[in-house]
Scaffold this motif. Sequence first.
Motif, PDB file in Angstrom:
ATOM      1  N   ASP B  33       0.772  -1.213  -0.123  1.00 43.53           N
ATOM      2  CA  ASP B  33       0.037   0.117   0.031  1.00 43.53           C
ATOM      3  C   ASP B  33       1.010   1.172   0.023  1.00 43.53           C
ATOM      4  OD1 ASP B  33       0.727   0.728   2.707  1.00 43.53           O
ATOM      5  OD2 ASP B  33      -0.610  -0.599   3.458  1.00 43.53           O
ATOM      6  N   PRO B  34       0.301   2.574   0.130  1.00 44.09           N
ATOM      7  CA  PRO B  34       1.224   3.628  -0.032  1.00 44.09           C
ATOM      8  C   PRO B  34       2.175   3.845   0.894  1.00 44.09           C
ATOM      9  CG  PRO B  34      -1.165   4.097  -0.791  1.00 44.09           C
ATOM     10  CD  PRO B  34      -1.173   2.836  -0.314  1.00 44.09           C
ATOM     11  N   VAL B  35       1.826   3.391   2.076  1.00 44.80           N
ATOM     12  CA  VAL B  35       2.799   3.534   3.303  1.00 44.80           C
ATOM     13  C   VAL B  35       3.782   2.793   3.196  1.00 44.80           C
ATOM     14  CG1 VAL B  35       2.768   3.366   5.808  1.00 44.80           C
ATOM     15  CG2 VAL B  35       0.613   4.375   4.805  1.00 44.80           C
ATOM     16  N   ASP B  36       3.515   1.263   2.593  1.00 43.53           N
ATOM     17  CA  ASP B  36       4.617   0.400   2.439  1.00 43.53           C
ATOM     18  C   ASP B  36       5.649   1.043   1.737  1.00 43.53           C
ATOM     19  OD1 ASP B  36       3.739  -1.551   4.078  1.00 43.53           O
ATOM     20  OD2 ASP B  36       2.323  -2.405   2.524  1.00 43.53           O
ATOM     21  N   GLN B  37       5.262   1.797   0.720  1.00 41.62           N
ATOM     22  CA  GLN B  37       6.335   2.513  -0.215  1.00 41.62           C
ATOM     23  C   GLN B  37       7.243   3.597   0.490  1.00 41.62           C
ATOM     24  OE1 GLN B  37       3.467   3.408  -3.394  1.00 41.62           O
ATOM     25  NE2 GLN B  37       3.972   1.474  -4.623  1.00 41.62           N
ATOM     26  N   LEU B  38       6.450   4.070   1.309  1.00 41.61           N
ATOM     27  CA  LEU B  38       7.197   5.075   1.945  1.00 41.61           C
ATOM     28  C   LEU B  38       8.015   4.510   3.138  1.00 41.61           C
ATOM     29  CD1 LEU B  38       4.421   7.549   3.349  1.00 41.61           C
ATOM     30  CD2 LEU B  38       6.203   8.133   1.874  1.00 41.61           C
ATOM     31  N   VAL B  39       7.764   3.372   3.820  1.00 39.67           N
ATOM     32  CA  VAL B  39       8.790   2.782   4.582  1.00 39.67           C
ATOM     33  C   VAL B  39       9.947   2.282   3.979  1.00 39.67           C
ATOM     34  CG1 VAL B  39       8.942   0.632   6.216  1.00 39.67           C
ATOM     35  CG2 VAL B  39       6.826   1.817   5.962  1.00 39.67           C
ATOM     36  N   PHE B  40      10.027   1.901   2.660  1.00 42.86           N
ATOM     37  CA  PHE B  40      10.995   1.460   2.164  1.00 42.86           C
ATOM     38  C   PHE B  40      12.117   2.417   1.496  1.00 42.86           C
ATOM     39  CE2 PHE B  40      12.761  -2.626   1.984  1.00 42.86           C
ATOM     40  CZ  PHE B  40      11.976  -3.263   2.710  1.00 42.86           C
ATOM     41  N   GLY B  41      11.691   3.734   1.734  1.00 47.04           N
ATOM     42  CA  GLY B  41      12.689   4.837   1.261  1.00 47.04           C
ATOM     43  C   GLY B  41      12.841   5.444   2.433  1.00 47.04           C
ATOM     44  N   ASN B  42      12.629   5.090   3.523  1.00 46.04           N
ATOM     45  CA  ASN B  42      13.119   6.019   4.676  1.00 46.04           C
ATOM     46  C   ASN B  42      13.555   5.016   6.009  1.00 46.04           C
ATOM     47  OD1 ASN B  42      12.778   7.471   6.936  1.00 46.04           O
ATOM     48  ND2 ASN B  42      11.103   8.679   6.459  1.00 46.04           N
ATOM     49  N   SER B  43      14.656   5.229   6.387  1.00 46.39           N
ATOM     50  CA  SER B  43      15.224   4.217   7.453  1.00 46.39           C
ATOM     51  C   SER B  43      14.946   5.052   8.722  1.00 46.39           C
ATOM     52  CB  SER B  43      16.851   4.009   7.340  1.00 46.39           C
ATOM     53  OG  SER B  43      17.363   5.195   7.303  1.00 46.39           O
ATOM     54  N   ASN B  44      14.389   6.141   8.756  1.00 45.31           N
ATOM     55  CA  ASN B  44      13.991   6.668   9.909  1.00 45.31           C
ATOM     56  C   ASN B  44      12.744   6.439  10.574  1.00 45.31           C
ATOM     57  OD1 ASN B  44      16.471   8.042  10.494  1.00 45.31           O
ATOM     58  ND2 ASN B  44      16.017   9.857   9.034  1.00 45.31           N
ATOM     59  N   ILE B  45      11.790   5.980   9.658  1.00 43.06           N
ATOM     60  CA  ILE B  45      10.539   5.784   9.791  1.00 43.06           C
ATOM     61  C   ILE B  45      10.374   4.492  11.023  1.00 43.06           C
ATOM     62  CG2 ILE B  45       9.665   3.705   8.360  1.00 43.06           C
ATOM     63  CD1 ILE B  45       7.556   6.075   7.390  1.00 43.06           C
ATOM     64  N   THR B  46       9.247   4.955  11.998  1.00 46.93           N
ATOM     65  CA  THR B  46       9.304   4.118  13.203  1.00 46.93           C
ATOM     66  C   THR B  46       8.165   3.205  13.086  1.00 46.93           C
ATOM     67  OG1 THR B  46       8.174   5.565  14.578  1.00 46.93           O
ATOM     68  CG2 THR B  46      10.534   5.611  14.590  1.00 46.93           C
ATOM     69  N   PRO B  47       7.786   2.211  13.949  1.00 38.28           N
ATOM     70  CA  PRO B  47       6.595   1.694  13.940  1.00 38.28           C
ATOM     71  C   PRO B  47       5.408   2.214  14.250  1.00 38.28           C
ATOM     72  CG  PRO B  47       8.156   0.271  15.248  1.00 38.28           C
ATOM     73  CD  PRO B  47       8.787   1.502  14.907  1.00 38.28           C
ATOM     74  N   ASP B  48       5.703   3.045  15.193  1.00 35.36           N
ATOM     75  CA  ASP B  48       4.399   4.367  15.314  1.00 35.36           C
ATOM     76  C   ASP B  48       3.920   4.988  14.413  1.00 35.36           C
ATOM     77  OD1 ASP B  48       4.335   3.495  18.122  1.00 35.36           O
ATOM     78  OD2 ASP B  48       5.779   5.111  18.936  1.00 35.36           O
ATOM     79  N   ASP B  49       5.106   5.271  13.463  1.00 39.41           N
ATOM     80  CA  ASP B  49       4.935   6.440  12.427  1.00 39.41           C
ATOM     81  C   ASP B  49       4.176   5.465  11.329  1.00 39.41           C
ATOM     82  OD1 ASP B  49       6.484   8.587  13.190  1.00 39.41           O
ATOM     83  OD2 ASP B  49       8.264   7.724  12.323  1.00 39.41           O
ATOM     84  N   ILE B  50       4.372   4.207  11.128  1.00 42.79           N
ATOM     85  CA  ILE B  50       3.837   3.422  10.153  1.00 42.79           C
ATOM     86  C   ILE B  50       2.399   3.154  10.596  1.00 42.79           C
ATOM     87  CG2 ILE B  50       3.589   1.104   9.332  1.00 42.79           C
ATOM     88  CD1 ILE B  50       6.527   0.847   9.528  1.00 42.79           C
ATOM     89  N   ALA B  51       2.067   3.112  12.189  1.00 48.32           N
ATOM     90  CA  ALA B  51       0.626   2.888  12.490  1.00 48.32           C
ATOM     91  C   ALA B  51      -0.160   4.311  12.370  1.00 48.32           C
ATOM     92  CB  ALA B  51       0.596   2.437  14.014  1.00 48.32           C
ATOM     93  N   ARG B  52       0.566   5.230  12.480  1.00 47.82           N
ATOM     94  CA  ARG B  52      -0.017   6.694  12.365  1.00 47.82           C
ATOM     95  C   ARG B  52      -0.500   6.799  11.022  1.00 47.82           C
ATOM     96  NH1 ARG B  52       2.560  11.073  11.139  1.00 47.82           N
ATOM     97  NH2 ARG B  52       4.445  10.099  11.370  1.00 47.82           N
ATOM     98  N   LEU B  53       0.360   6.575  10.037  1.00 44.22           N
ATOM     99  CA  LEU B  53      -0.053   6.800   8.604  1.00 44.22           C
ATOM    100  C   LEU B  53      -1.057   5.903   8.228  1.00 44.22           C
ATOM    101  CD1 LEU B  53       3.649   7.386   7.371  1.00 44.22           C
ATOM    102  CD2 LEU B  53       1.778   9.033   7.293  1.00 44.22           C
ATOM    103  N   LYS B  54      -1.071   4.648   8.623  1.00 40.12           N
ATOM    104  CA  LYS B  54      -2.020   3.846   8.055  1.00 40.12           C
ATOM    105  C   LYS B  54      -3.373   4.120   8.640  1.00 40.12           C
ATOM    106  CE  LYS B  54       0.939  -0.179   6.495  1.00 40.12           C
ATOM    107  NZ  LYS B  54       0.738  -1.331   5.948  1.00 40.12           N
ATOM    108  N   ALA B  55      -3.397   4.488   9.896  1.00 42.21           N
ATOM    109  CA  ALA B  55      -4.649   5.156  10.430  1.00 42.21           C
ATOM    110  C   ALA B  55      -5.264   6.252   9.689  1.00 42.21           C
ATOM    111  CB  ALA B  55      -4.677   5.403  11.833  1.00 42.21           C
ATOM    112  N   ALA B  56      -4.262   7.044   9.487  1.00 43.11           N
ATOM    113  CA  ALA B  56      -4.707   8.208   8.691  1.00 43.11           C
ATOM    114  C   ALA B  56      -5.203   8.150   7.369  1.00 43.11           C
ATOM    115  CB  ALA B  56      -3.449   9.419   8.535  1.00 43.11           C
TER     116      ALA B  56
END
Lengths: 585, 331
Positions: B33-56
């Motif tokens: 999904d779009p968030v997975d694509q963000l995750v793989f370009g960004n080594s600073n992204i945290t599990p909280d960030d992922i959860a926050r974006l998926k919810a948004a």
Amino acid sequence: MKKTLALTAFLLGAALAGPANNSLVVGTSQEPPNIYDPWNTNNLAITSEINGYMGAGLTYQDDDGTTKADIATRVPTLGNGDYKVVKDSKGDVIRNSVTYTIRKDAKWSDGTPIKVADFQFWLKLENDDRVPVPDRDPWDRAKITVNDADTFTITFEPPYLFADQVSPGLAPSHIMSAAWNAFDAKTKNEKDAKVTNEEWKKFISSFTTARNLPKVVAGPFKPTAWRTGNSLTMTRNAAYWNQPKNPENYVQTVTYRFIPNTNTLKVNILSGQLDAVSAVGLTFDQGVDLSRNERNKYKTYFVPGAVWEHIDINARGQRAKDLDLDDPRMRQALLYAIDRDALTKALFQGKQAVSNSWIGPVSKLYKKDVNDYNLNVARARQLFAALGWTPGSDGVLQKAGKKLTLNFSTTAGNSTRERVQQILQAQWKAVGVQVNIQNYPASVIFGPDFLSKGESGKWDMAMYAWSNNPVFEEGNLWKSEGIPTAANGYSGQNNPGWKNTEYDKLYNQAKVEFNQADRIKLFDRMQAIWNTEVPALPLYFRVNVYTKVPGLVNYTFSAITQYPSWNAANIGWASKGAVEEYKQK
Amino acid sequence: MGTYALRRVIQMIPLLLVISLLIFALTALQPGDPVDQLVFGNSNITPDDIARLKAAYGLDQPWFTRYFFWLKQAITGNFGYSQDFGIPALEFVFQSRLPNTLLLTVPALIISTLIAVPLGIFSAVRQYSPLDYILTFFAFLAVSAPVFWVGALALYFFAIYLPQITGGALSLPPGGLGGDVPPEAGWWAVFADKLKYLLLPLMILMLREIAVTLRFMRANMLETLTQDYVRTARAKGLADRRVLYKHALRNAVTPIVTLLGLSIPGLFGGAVITETVFSWPGMGKAILDALVSKDFNVVMVCLMMLAILTVVFQLLTDLAYAVIDPRIRYS
């Protein structure tokens, strides 16, 4: 007669740009989702490149990595006292801070002075839960203290390693505040995140899209027309303070043409329709092809980059144990068995240098004197034998009835990677390793169920790339707490599952080591350990390919600046009087 | 016929609901999904960030919950925002992409039909003549040659080779949409600029359309000419021209209505390959890009529009038959 003239008019190949009208036409293969979003909620490379023309920061870095002042009057350093590091009684750094003074002549494009409030407004939204920024590092620990009308201090607690090298964002509070307040009132008690997100999109899209171009910008160019699917035009911002001497001698208009098919992009270069190509455009092969047909109409450049191609070795799960992939000797043997020099010569004319570390030569942390793992079949065989793998009747190595058969995956459809696979497969076959190629679409490889779920044995070797700004290298790709597991929700980027206690200790030390010389020493050791254990097989650092026509000056970039727009104010035509300040390296 | 049409329109509603459910499910069940694509370009992204974006983005919900949310909004005319372009998906499709596709495909369909139908008739009437052989050969060639290859050749010839041999005096632009001429230059200059960019993709698209319609028309006409009523008309001593145009042609042309009726929804879907080769920002390219980048709302608008057009034009084709052919009645 009139009809003939009209026909000729539309058949005439228009010379659309170039020195004649002091403009610049750049071709790119991507179109940005939106532009000048101060919070970068879409972080595509093309967005960053185009934003470079319109944006300005307190400080910036040039092609060589030297930090320079832009909105700020000077760069904060320990020497001038604007950068401060605070330690506790044990000598540990507990916080650090940077102080900036905004130049008196720093203005938005509508002439409104840039104020501390613009940085405060940006930081407030950056840390607001309703704003879908990809990550907030390091701004979630930053605080702004106002010292006087033009001076403010950013304090990081816990401290941030690169505090003196990053510049916080800024947003035009005099333009955006009212709309933000309306958004705030509307979504304050909203329980449904999706509804909040729709409202956020309404807010941000009223300042960043083709329909609603940014109202004001801080950088050297301001957007004037964006026809989606076609082109974006920006004109020189007279209110920008950091102009070169005689700004009229430099490019006045920049047009980005969106040409999604890279072959069509190539035809545009050959037919002279473009002055330059974006850093986001051509493939390596197209660059090589273009370099053969230059005929002095344009020049092709291959810029060393920070995108590192490698093969992760999956050291997790029972399958990895059975195949000895969790043993460094197996990984070393696999690396000794392939001829990466020959590969880069054959496929990339030697333009993409073989790497032996995940850190590129452009970084100050790069360690030169690590083992280079040149092709050494004898050594590879020796290591296989030491692990108990012996050639079977079919030539394939085997141990306890099991064959050394590895599944090798990469992103399907990436022809360069697929060619690399073919060559490596043949080289490994020569030493008795049977490699089965099993490629998947990028959405599968980078999806939630593949790389991060290594322990289920879904892959043995996976080829892909990492991109990191060399200035901000932390070594966090290889920390053991970054191994994706069920316990941490499969987060983290250490897909091979490599765990090394000494590396972890050094990484944790380096994370809080604020002295550059000492950090370099720590990274020397970290790279030595990594290079010995090779959790991933390093291949090469990619180069970025672009072209530009002769006479276009200061259109340059490096692995640090990444995009030619870093120096947008100084891009110009020599024939129009632009002075060359930077040459492409 | 009115009752028949009304019944068909009512039947469309459950059909379109099922189609929307299928499209949504197939799109949502793709990996990533779009968030997975963000995750793989960004080594600073945290599990909280992922959860926050998926919810948004609502991606933390099961696909059917998301479908009902989409349906509820869509019924009120809100098709959501384009994830990629930050504007309402409906506006993106109808204002940015659909006009470009229509600009390319409608003239291609009209001109190619006007050329192909007479050529098909001519080819059938003069069966096995040298011109019939030439036309048949051309049709096979145009149908068989891949569009991306013919497109690349055309690009090379008109954008590189022609300017080289004419010293730059003659050329066509290598892709894009035009728009180099400001509106102040006058409508003719703006039109000529647009036409310059349109010409190459239009030619390539027409080439294939002409070939297909020509083959279809030729076959229909040949079949009609062997019918009893044509033989009877000839036996009665009617002039060849009258037999051909008064009796045979009307029946031979009827199936073309089906061909055109089914082509029209395809027109809106765009000509993906032609648009890709010539970097023409139309619907086909938009659908492809939206699927790759998981821009769900754009995918839904595009595919639902195609579904609606397909069922509507099928109904119109059926009704047109009744008008053209007196033997067909829906009472």
